[in-house]
Design a protein around this motif. Structure first.
Motif, mmCIF file in Angstrom:
data_model
loop_
_atom_site.group_PDB
_atom_site.id
_atom_site.type_symbol
_atom_site.label_atom_id
_atom_site.label_comp_id
_atom_site.label_asym_id
_atom_site.label_seq_id
_atom_site.Cartn_x
_atom_site.Cartn_y
_atom_site.Cartn_z
ATOM 1 N N THR A 32 0.830 -1.204 0.000
ATOM 2 C CA THR A 32 0.000 0.000 0.000
ATOM 3 C C THR A 32 0.864 1.254 0.000
ATOM 4 O O THR A 32 1.862 1.336 0.723
ATOM 5 C CB THR A 32 -0.930 0.020 1.227
ATOM 6 N N ILE A 33 0.438 2.242 -0.804
ATOM 7 C CA ILE A 33 1.064 3.564 -0.804
ATOM 8 C C ILE A 33 0.172 4.518 -0.025
ATOM 9 O O ILE A 33 -1.028 4.613 -0.285
ATOM 10 C CB ILE A 33 1.261 4.093 -2.242
ATOM 11 N N PHE A 34 0.767 5.227 0.943
ATOM 12 C CA PHE A 34 0.063 6.220 1.739
ATOM 13 C C PHE A 34 0.598 7.607 1.376
ATOM 14 O O PHE A 34 1.794 7.780 1.126
ATOM 15 C CB PHE A 34 0.268 5.975 3.239
ATOM 16 N N TYR A 35 -0.300 8.604 1.393
ATOM 17 C CA TYR A 35 0.082 9.969 1.052
ATOM 18 C C TYR A 35 0.026 10.843 2.299
ATOM 19 O O TYR A 35 -0.770 10.593 3.217
ATOM 20 C CB TYR A 35 -0.836 10.518 -0.034
ATOM 21 N N PRO A 36 0.854 11.901 2.356
ATOM 22 C CA PRO A 36 0.924 12.701 3.578
ATOM 23 C C PRO A 36 -0.271 13.632 3.798
ATOM 24 O O PRO A 36 -0.489 14.069 4.919
ATOM 25 C CB PRO A 36 2.215 13.521 3.382
ATOM 26 N N ASP A 37 -1.043 13.936 2.746
ATOM 27 C CA ASP A 37 -2.191 14.822 2.951
ATOM 28 C C ASP A 37 -3.355 14.035 3.543
ATOM 29 O O ASP A 37 -3.314 12.805 3.633
ATOM 30 C CB ASP A 37 -2.605 15.489 1.637
ATOM 31 N N THR A 38 -4.397 14.734 3.944
ATOM 32 C CA THR A 38 -5.492 14.107 4.677
ATOM 33 C C THR A 38 -6.682 13.750 3.798
ATOM 34 O O THR A 38 -7.714 13.316 4.314
ATOM 35 C CB THR A 38 -5.975 15.039 5.803
ATOM 36 N N ILE A 39 -6.569 13.929 2.472
ATOM 37 C CA ILE A 39 -7.712 13.618 1.616
ATOM 38 C C ILE A 39 -7.415 12.539 0.580
ATOM 39 O O ILE A 39 -8.334 11.884 0.108
ATOM 40 C CB ILE A 39 -8.254 14.878 0.906
ATOM 41 N N SER A 40 -6.136 12.323 0.235
ATOM 42 C CA SER A 40 -5.804 11.309 -0.764
ATOM 43 C C SER A 40 -5.890 9.921 -0.138
ATOM 44 O O SER A 40 -5.257 9.653 0.878
ATOM 45 C CB SER A 40 -4.401 11.546 -1.328
ATOM 46 N N GLN A 41 -6.665 9.059 -0.763
ATOM 47 C CA GLN A 41 -6.878 7.721 -0.231
ATOM 48 C C GLN A 41 -5.652 6.834 -0.490
ATOM 49 O O GLN A 41 -4.997 6.948 -1.544
ATOM 50 C CB GLN A 41 -8.105 7.087 -0.883
ATOM 51 N N PRO A 42 -5.312 5.943 0.442
ATOM 52 C CA PRO A 42 -4.228 4.980 0.179
ATOM 53 C C PRO A 42 -4.575 4.124 -1.032
ATOM 54 O O PRO A 42 -5.751 3.922 -1.349
ATOM 55 C CB PRO A 42 -4.192 4.134 1.456
ATOM 56 N N THR A 43 -3.560 3.623 -1.713
ATOM 57 C CA THR A 43 -3.810 2.796 -2.884
ATOM 58 C C THR A 43 -2.894 1.575 -2.881
ATOM 59 O O THR A 43 -1.733 1.660 -2.470
ATOM 60 C CB THR A 43 -3.598 3.602 -4.183
ATOM 61 N N TYR A 44 -3.437 0.455 -3.309
ATOM 62 C CA TYR A 44 -2.618 -0.741 -3.480
ATOM 63 C C TYR A 44 -1.771 -0.582 -4.739
ATOM 64 O O TYR A 44 -2.159 0.094 -5.688
ATOM 65 C CB TYR A 44 -3.508 -1.976 -3.592
ATOM 66 N N LEU A 57 -0.564 1.398 -10.063
ATOM 67 C CA LEU A 57 -1.468 1.723 -8.957
ATOM 68 C C LEU A 57 -2.768 0.970 -9.186
ATOM 69 O O LEU A 57 -3.503 1.259 -10.127
ATOM 70 C CB LEU A 57 -1.716 3.231 -8.887
ATOM 71 N N SER A 58 -3.053 0.023 -8.319
ATOM 72 C CA SER A 58 -4.182 -0.872 -8.551
ATOM 73 C C SER A 58 -5.521 -0.150 -8.463
ATOM 74 O O SER A 58 -6.440 -0.471 -9.210
ATOM 75 C CB SER A 58 -4.149 -2.020 -7.535
ATOM 76 N N TYR A 117 3.232 3.843 -14.253
ATOM 77 C CA TYR A 117 4.303 4.829 -14.341
ATOM 78 C C TYR A 117 5.597 4.080 -14.638
ATOM 79 O O TYR A 117 5.958 3.143 -13.915
ATOM 80 C CB TYR A 117 4.427 5.618 -13.038
ATOM 81 N N ALA A 118 6.273 4.507 -15.690
ATOM 82 C CA ALA A 118 7.522 3.856 -16.075
ATOM 83 C C ALA A 118 8.609 4.151 -15.052
ATOM 84 O O ALA A 118 8.825 5.309 -14.673
ATOM 85 C CB ALA A 118 7.956 4.344 -17.453
#
Length: 272
Positions: free
Chosen positions: A66-78, A88-89, A95-96
């Motif tokens: 899982t990728i987590f983002y530092p802002d409070t609105i972007s959802q984590p993504t597998y 990004l699932s 992304y190359a």
């Protein structure tokens, strides 16, 4: 002799199947479907917090798959890494990968720019992720509005109420690095009531779905019914303009709703 021919044919088919599958993929014997094989070694290298090489601004954190983002609105993504691509699932975007080492990760964003990240060893960067789970936002401008209107000697009173719901809308946006992220908003139901003196002329809820025949389905799926504005009255009736927007973007549709003096409703798309 016959057994030898059968064995040779089977061997040839196996070799052909092996050649048709590219590196990083496999073919299911049961279905014949080619599935992509992710690189677990590359995924292991990506674990940790990554920052911009120049600014040291925190980009994202990888924990497991899982990728987590530092802002409070972007959802984590597998995510997974297949061949030389970061996939990004949740949004299905690739992304190359330009360069990947233990402490270096370079990739091309959707504009083709090379994003250069380095793995952080600064413990303070952990605090960029110490917050509650990403928020689901309410996207609205005005909650309640009403006014009295006189027309042809008659007194009318209209009332608008914007009611946030628990219906979630997933809208795509981009991080500072140009990575596609998924933000979640609550949609609105907007109520309009119209009275002539004490007599109710019109009372109804408006949802974005009722504009489905006028707005493209893909846009409507990511949009929120964000606003309803009274714009005037004439011989046709009372005019209310609905705004349907994709949150965080510049794209909006406007639809005019006309309520006649006997409570009939007509809707016309007026602007994009």
């Amino acid at each position: 002799m016959r057994h030898s021919v059968i064995l040779l044919a089977a061997t040839s088919l196996l070799a052909l199947a092996s050649c048709s599958s590219s590196p990083g993929s496999s073919t299911s014997a049961a279905t014949g479907v080619v599935t992509e094989q992710e690189s677990r070694e590359a995924k292991a290298l990506l674990q940790g917090i990554w920052v911009d090489e120049d600014t040291e601004e925190v980009s994202f954190r990888v924990v497991g798959d899982t990728i987590f983002y530092p802002d409070t609105i972007s959802q984590p993504t597998y995510f997974k890494i297949v061949k030389d691509s970061l996939v990004l699932s949740a949004v299905g975007t690739r992304y190359a990968i330009v360069k990947q080492l233990e402490h270096v990760f370079w990739f091309k964003n959707q504009n083709g720019d090379v994003v250069k990240l380095q793995k952080s060893d600064d413990p303070i960067h952990v605090f960029a992720f110490v917050h509650d789970r990403p928020q689901v936002l309410t996207y609205t401008e005005v909650v309640k509005n009403d006014s009295v209107v006189f027309y042809n000697g008659e007194r009318y009173h209209w009332y608008i109420a914007i009611n946030p719901t628990k219906y979630k809308v997933h809208a795509k946006s981009y991080s500072n690095d140009g990575m596609e992220v998924d933000n979640v908003y609550y949609d609105n139901i907007i109520h309009i009531s119209m009275f002539q003196g004490a007599t109710k002329v019109f009372s109804s809820d408006f949802r974005k779905q009722q504009y489905g025949g006028k707005i493209p389905a893909k846009f409507l799926e990511q949009s929120v019914l964000s606003m309803m504005e009274y714009t005037g009255v004439d011989a046709r009736g009372f005019h209310f303009v609905a705004t349907i927007c994709i949150p965080g973007g510049a794209s909006c549709y406007k639809a005019e709703n006309i309520i006649t003096f006997n409570g009939q409703l007509t809707t016309t798309l007026i602007e994009y």
